[in-house]
Write a protein that holds these residues in place. Structure first.
Motif, PDB file in Angstrom:
ATOM      1  N   LEU A   1       0.930  -1.348  -0.099  1.00  0.00           N
ATOM      2  CA  LEU A   1       0.211   0.326  -0.201  1.00  0.00           C
ATOM      3  C   LEU A   1       1.151   0.800  -0.373  1.00  0.00           C
ATOM      4  CD1 LEU A   1      -2.902   1.230   0.112  1.00  0.00           C
ATOM      5  CD2 LEU A   1      -2.716   0.966   2.800  1.00  0.00           C
ATOM      6  N   THR A   2       1.848   1.010   1.630  1.00  0.00           N
ATOM      7  CA  THR A   2       2.741   2.315   1.005  1.00  0.00           C
ATOM      8  C   THR A   2       3.496   3.007  -1.028  1.00  0.00           C
ATOM      9  OG1 THR A   2       3.932   2.032   2.753  1.00  0.00           O
ATOM     10  CG2 THR A   2       4.891   3.739   1.840  1.00  0.00           C
ATOM     11  N   GLY A   3       4.124   1.713  -1.410  1.00  0.00           N
ATOM     12  CA  GLY A   3       4.541   2.191  -3.018  1.00  0.00           C
ATOM     13  C   GLY A   3       2.954   2.438  -3.555  1.00  0.00           C
ATOM     14  N   LEU A   4       2.091   2.191  -3.334  1.00  0.00           N
ATOM     15  CA  LEU A   4       1.001   2.656  -4.025  1.00  0.00           C
ATOM     16  C   LEU A   4       0.853   3.783  -3.924  1.00  0.00           C
ATOM     17  CD1 LEU A   4      -1.446  -0.628  -4.219  1.00  0.00           C
ATOM     18  CD2 LEU A   4       0.015   0.094  -6.046  1.00  0.00           C
ATOM     19  N   ILE A   5       0.855   3.697  -2.477  1.00  0.00           N
ATOM     20  CA  ILE A   5       1.058   5.733  -2.058  1.00  0.00           C
ATOM     21  C   ILE A   5       1.674   6.318  -2.884  1.00  0.00           C
ATOM     22  CG2 ILE A   5       0.177   7.307  -0.738  1.00  0.00           C
ATOM     23  CD1 ILE A   5      -1.175   4.781   0.935  1.00  0.00           C
ATOM     24  N   GLN A   6       2.694   6.475  -2.846  1.00  0.00           N
ATOM     25  CA  GLN A   6       4.030   6.484  -3.382  1.00  0.00           C
ATOM     26  C   GLN A   6       3.786   6.340  -4.790  1.00  0.00           C
ATOM     27  OE1 GLN A   6       7.697   4.722  -2.127  1.00  0.00           O
ATOM     28  NE2 GLN A   6       7.593   5.392  -0.074  1.00  0.00           N
ATOM     29  N   ALA A   7       3.228   6.398  -5.723  1.00  0.00           N
ATOM     30  CA  ALA A   7       3.186   6.258  -7.121  1.00  0.00           C
ATOM     31  C   ALA A   7       1.723   7.274  -7.277  1.00  0.00           C
ATOM     32  CB  ALA A   7       2.744   4.337  -7.893  1.00  0.00           C
TER      33      ALA A   7
ATOM     34  N   GLU B   1       7.918  -5.016 -13.542  1.00  0.00           N
ATOM     35  CA  GLU B   1       7.277  -3.522 -13.759  1.00  0.00           C
ATOM     36  C   GLU B   1       6.271  -3.699 -12.929  1.00  0.00           C
ATOM     37  OE1 GLU B   1       7.229   0.537 -13.867  1.00  0.00           O
ATOM     38  OE2 GLU B   1       8.314  -0.605 -15.224  1.00  0.00           O
ATOM     39  N   ASP B   2       5.601  -2.462 -11.829  1.00  0.00           N
ATOM     40  CA  ASP B   2       4.552  -2.729 -11.239  1.00  0.00           C
ATOM     41  C   ASP B   2       3.402  -2.000 -12.534  1.00  0.00           C
ATOM     42  OD1 ASP B   2       3.110  -2.424  -9.315  1.00  0.00           O
ATOM     43  OD2 ASP B   2       3.769  -3.430  -7.736  1.00  0.00           O
ATOM     44  N   TRP B   3       2.497  -2.744 -12.584  1.00  0.00           N
ATOM     45  CA  TRP B   3       1.547  -2.735 -13.689  1.00  0.00           C
ATOM     46  C   TRP B   3       0.647  -1.610 -12.967  1.00  0.00           C
ATOM     47  CZ3 TRP B   3       3.139  -1.742 -18.558  1.00  0.00           C
ATOM     48  CH2 TRP B   3       4.259  -3.194 -19.135  1.00  0.00           C
ATOM     49  N   LEU B   4      -0.004  -2.473 -11.994  1.00  0.00           N
ATOM     50  CA  LEU B   4      -0.382  -1.543 -10.619  1.00  0.00           C
ATOM     51  C   LEU B   4      -0.269  -0.275 -10.610  1.00  0.00           C
ATOM     52  CD1 LEU B   4      -3.367  -1.923  -9.632  1.00  0.00           C
ATOM     53  CD2 LEU B   4      -2.462  -2.475  -7.435  1.00  0.00           C
ATOM     54  N   ALA B   5       1.014  -0.256 -10.303  1.00  0.00           N
ATOM     55  CA  ALA B   5       1.160   1.420  -9.666  1.00  0.00           C
ATOM     56  C   ALA B   5       1.322   2.264 -10.826  1.00  0.00           C
ATOM     57  CB  ALA B   5       2.274   1.147  -8.522  1.00  0.00           C
ATOM     58  N   LEU B   6       1.651   2.274 -11.783  1.00  0.00           N
ATOM     59  CA  LEU B   6       2.183   2.703 -12.538  1.00  0.00           C
ATOM     60  C   LEU B   6       0.406   2.927 -13.339  1.00  0.00           C
ATOM     61  CD1 LEU B   6       3.826   3.410 -15.240  1.00  0.00           C
ATOM     62  CD2 LEU B   6       3.997   1.783 -16.446  1.00  0.00           C
ATOM     63  N   ALA B   7      -0.691   2.313 -13.195  1.00  0.00           N
ATOM     64  CA  ALA B   7      -1.370   2.768 -13.843  1.00  0.00           C
ATOM     65  C   ALA B   7      -2.031   3.624 -13.281  1.00  0.00           C
ATOM     66  CB  ALA B   7      -2.541   1.748 -13.582  1.00  0.00           C
ATOM     67  N   ILE B   8      -1.866   3.391 -11.455  1.00  0.00           N
ATOM     68  CA  ILE B   8      -2.503   4.276 -10.302  1.00  0.00           C
ATOM     69  C   ILE B   8      -1.635   5.803 -10.287  1.00  0.00           C
ATOM     70  CG2 ILE B   8      -2.521   4.922  -8.221  1.00  0.00           C
ATOM     71  CD1 ILE B   8      -2.431   2.164  -7.677  1.00  0.00           C
ATOM     72  N   ALA B   9      -0.305   5.697 -10.832  1.00  0.00           N
ATOM     73  CA  ALA B   9       0.404   7.097 -11.384  1.00  0.00           C
ATOM     74  C   ALA B   9       0.132   7.737 -12.344  1.00  0.00           C
ATOM     75  CB  ALA B   9       1.620   7.083 -11.755  1.00  0.00           C
ATOM     76  N   PHE B  10      -0.726   7.064 -13.595  1.00  0.00           N
ATOM     77  CA  PHE B  10      -0.887   7.107 -14.890  1.00  0.00           C
ATOM     78  C   PHE B  10      -2.708   7.778 -14.989  1.00  0.00           C
ATOM     79  CE2 PHE B  10      -3.317   6.753 -18.393  1.00  0.00           C
ATOM     80  CZ  PHE B  10      -2.926   7.633 -19.412  1.00  0.00           C
ATOM     81  N   ILE B  11      -3.185   7.826 -14.264  1.00  0.00           N
ATOM     82  CA  ILE B  11      -4.491   7.710 -14.402  1.00  0.00           C
ATOM     83  C   ILE B  11      -4.246   9.449 -13.375  1.00  0.00           C
ATOM     84  CG2 ILE B  11      -7.063   8.003 -13.034  1.00  0.00           C
ATOM     85  CD1 ILE B  11      -6.758   4.545 -13.786  1.00  0.00           C
ATOM     86  N   ALA B  12      -3.620   9.513 -12.119  1.00  0.00           N
ATOM     87  CA  ALA B  12      -3.392  10.839 -10.844  1.00  0.00           C
ATOM     88  C   ALA B  12      -2.852  12.004 -12.023  1.00  0.00           C
ATOM     89  CB  ALA B  12      -2.870  10.430  -9.570  1.00  0.00           C
ATOM     90  N   SER B  13      -2.393  11.675 -13.058  1.00  0.00           N
ATOM     91  CA  SER B  13      -1.338  11.952 -13.766  1.00  0.00           C
ATOM     92  C   SER B  13      -2.237  13.363 -14.009  1.00  0.00           C
ATOM     93  CB  SER B  13       0.056  11.946 -14.717  1.00  0.00           C
ATOM     94  OG  SER B  13       0.327  12.675 -14.951  1.00  0.00           O
ATOM     95  N   ALA B  14      -2.668  12.028 -14.967  1.00  0.00           N
ATOM     96  CA  ALA B  14      -4.458  12.885 -15.902  1.00  0.00           C
ATOM     97  C   ALA B  14      -5.147  13.724 -15.561  1.00  0.00           C
ATOM     98  CB  ALA B  14      -4.541  11.819 -16.806  1.00  0.00           C
ATOM     99  N   ILE B  15      -5.776  13.551 -14.318  1.00  0.00           N
ATOM    100  CA  ILE B  15      -6.591  13.725 -13.816  1.00  0.00           C
ATOM    101  C   ILE B  15      -5.967  14.734 -13.577  1.00  0.00           C
ATOM    102  CG2 ILE B  15      -8.360  14.171 -11.863  1.00  0.00           C
ATOM    103  CD1 ILE B  15      -8.982  11.263 -12.070  1.00  0.00           C
ATOM    104  N   THR B  16      -5.252  15.509 -12.630  1.00  0.00           N
ATOM    105  CA  THR B  16      -4.230  16.656 -11.783  1.00  0.00           C
ATOM    106  C   THR B  16      -4.285  16.838 -13.065  1.00  0.00           C
ATOM    107  OG1 THR B  16      -2.484  15.444 -11.506  1.00  0.00           O
ATOM    108  CG2 THR B  16      -3.462  15.676  -9.583  1.00  0.00           C
ATOM    109  N   ALA B  17      -2.631  16.953 -14.210  1.00  0.00           N
ATOM    110  CA  ALA B  17      -3.127  17.579 -15.641  1.00  0.00           C
ATOM    111  C   ALA B  17      -4.145  17.954 -16.165  1.00  0.00           C
ATOM    112  CB  ALA B  17      -2.082  16.780 -16.359  1.00  0.00           C
ATOM    113  N   PHE B  18      -5.046  17.579 -15.913  1.00  0.00           N
ATOM    114  CA  PHE B  18      -5.835  18.401 -16.555  1.00  0.00           C
ATOM    115  C   PHE B  18      -6.101  19.543 -16.244  1.00  0.00           C
ATOM    116  CE2 PHE B  18     -10.906  19.128 -17.099  1.00  0.00           C
ATOM    117  CZ  PHE B  18     -10.492  19.160 -18.823  1.00  0.00           C
ATOM    118  N   ILE B  19      -6.404  19.453 -14.768  1.00  0.00           N
ATOM    119  CA  ILE B  19      -7.136  20.775 -13.892  1.00  0.00           C
ATOM    120  C   ILE B  19      -5.991  21.811 -13.787  1.00  0.00           C
ATOM    121  CG2 ILE B  19      -7.459  21.631 -11.364  1.00  0.00           C
ATOM    122  CD1 ILE B  19      -8.474  18.362 -10.805  1.00  0.00           C
ATOM    123  N   SER B  20      -4.654  21.556 -14.128  1.00  0.00           N
ATOM    124  CA  SER B  20      -3.119  22.472 -13.840  1.00  0.00           C
ATOM    125  C   SER B  20      -3.661  23.311 -15.027  1.00  0.00           C
ATOM    126  CB  SER B  20      -2.262  21.572 -13.527  1.00  0.00           C
ATOM    127  OG  SER B  20      -1.027  22.947 -14.151  1.00  0.00           O
TER     128      SER B  20
END
Length: 269
Positions: A3-9, A213-232
């Motif tokens: 969980l810690t790794g996913l939160i970091q991602a 490669e941790d694909w779950l962490a990658l997917a979480i980071a990808f979605i977070a990046s897309a959402i925050t970039a849209f707002i930014s």
């Protein structure tokens, strides 16, 4: 990954989304964050950038669709041609830089210097750009220089791709912040998608790298990046209509100064 790794991602994805298109250097911020959160693979860093690019693709979907539906219009073809030239310049020089072995620095010192110098440069650049006649015209010279600027920003983290490309366009072609920003962001779409596809293909070709490669962490980071970039980006496009980039320049200088202080006290290396 735990969980810690996913939160970091997730946290890294948010940092990428906020900083990718603001002229404050996303790569610089990520390198600093990774000193505390742990380094990530090249594919992780490239793909979360693609998440941010996805947000810009959504924001500019009507403009992109217009290139397809309005290709018979000479002005549309001319603008599209300049985008293609900028992309090709970036691609050729980017591959050359990769062949020559250019890699991201592992220490914060060059990033701190780039932030501070870039901040003062932005203030001067906007001062001189303001003296240019107001125009939305993008020249062929601007297209070439914007392509070069993207590679320079990639080779020297802390420079900021958005800052280098926007101000290149403002200084050499148009004093219009909105027109320069739009061209810089549109060029970034094929550039980052191509870089992401290249890195994903290389990883998938290497079975060991793909398995690690941790694909779950990658997917979480990808979605977070897309959402925050849209707002930014939506916020930035509204902000620059009536404001200069001075606030970002000041932030860069202050943040760079803070990094130097943290280097001296051993908080970062």
């Amino acid at each position: 990954m735990d969980l810690t790794g996913l939160i970091q991602a997730l946290f890294l994805g948010i940092i990428e989304g906020i900083t990718e298109f603001l002229p404050i250097s996303s790569t610089g911020h990520l390198i600093i964050a990774e000193q505390w959160l742990g380094a990530r693979s090249d594919m992780f860093n490239i793909v979360i950038q693609a998440g941010a690019i996805l947000a810009v693709t959504v924001i500019y979907w009507q403009r992109l669709l217009g290139f397809l539906t309005g290709w018979r219009d000479p002005e549309t073809r001319l603008y599209l041609g300049k985008l293609i030239v900028a992309f090709l310049v970036t691609s050729v020089l980017g591959l050359l830089a990769k062949k020559l072995g250019f890699k991201l620095p592992e220490t914060v010192v060059p990033i701190a210097w780039a932030l501070v110098i870039g901040g003062f440069w932005m203030i001067l650049a906007e001062h001189f750009a303001a003296k240019r006649p107001e125009s939305r015209h993008i020249s062929w010279t601007v297209a070439v220089v914007v392509g070069v600027a993207q590679v320079v920003a990639g080779v020297f983290p802390g420079t900021s791709r958005s800052a280098s490309t926007i101000f290149a366009a403002m200084l050499l072609g148009t004093g219009n912040r909105a027109a320069a920003t739009e061209f810089a962001f549109l060029v970034g779409i094929p550039t980052m998608y191509a870089a992401s596809a290249f890195e994903v293909a290389a990883t998938l070709k290497d079975g060991a790298a793909a398995a690690s490669e941790d694909w779950l962490a990658l997917a979480i980071a990808f979605i977070a990046s897309a959402i925050t970039a849209f707002i930014s980006v939506k916020w930035l496009l509204g902000y620059i209509q009536t404001n200069r980039f001075t606030a970002f320049a000041i932030y860069r200088v202050l943040f760079g100064g803070l990094l130097f202080a943290m280097i001296l006290t051993g908080w970062v290396t």
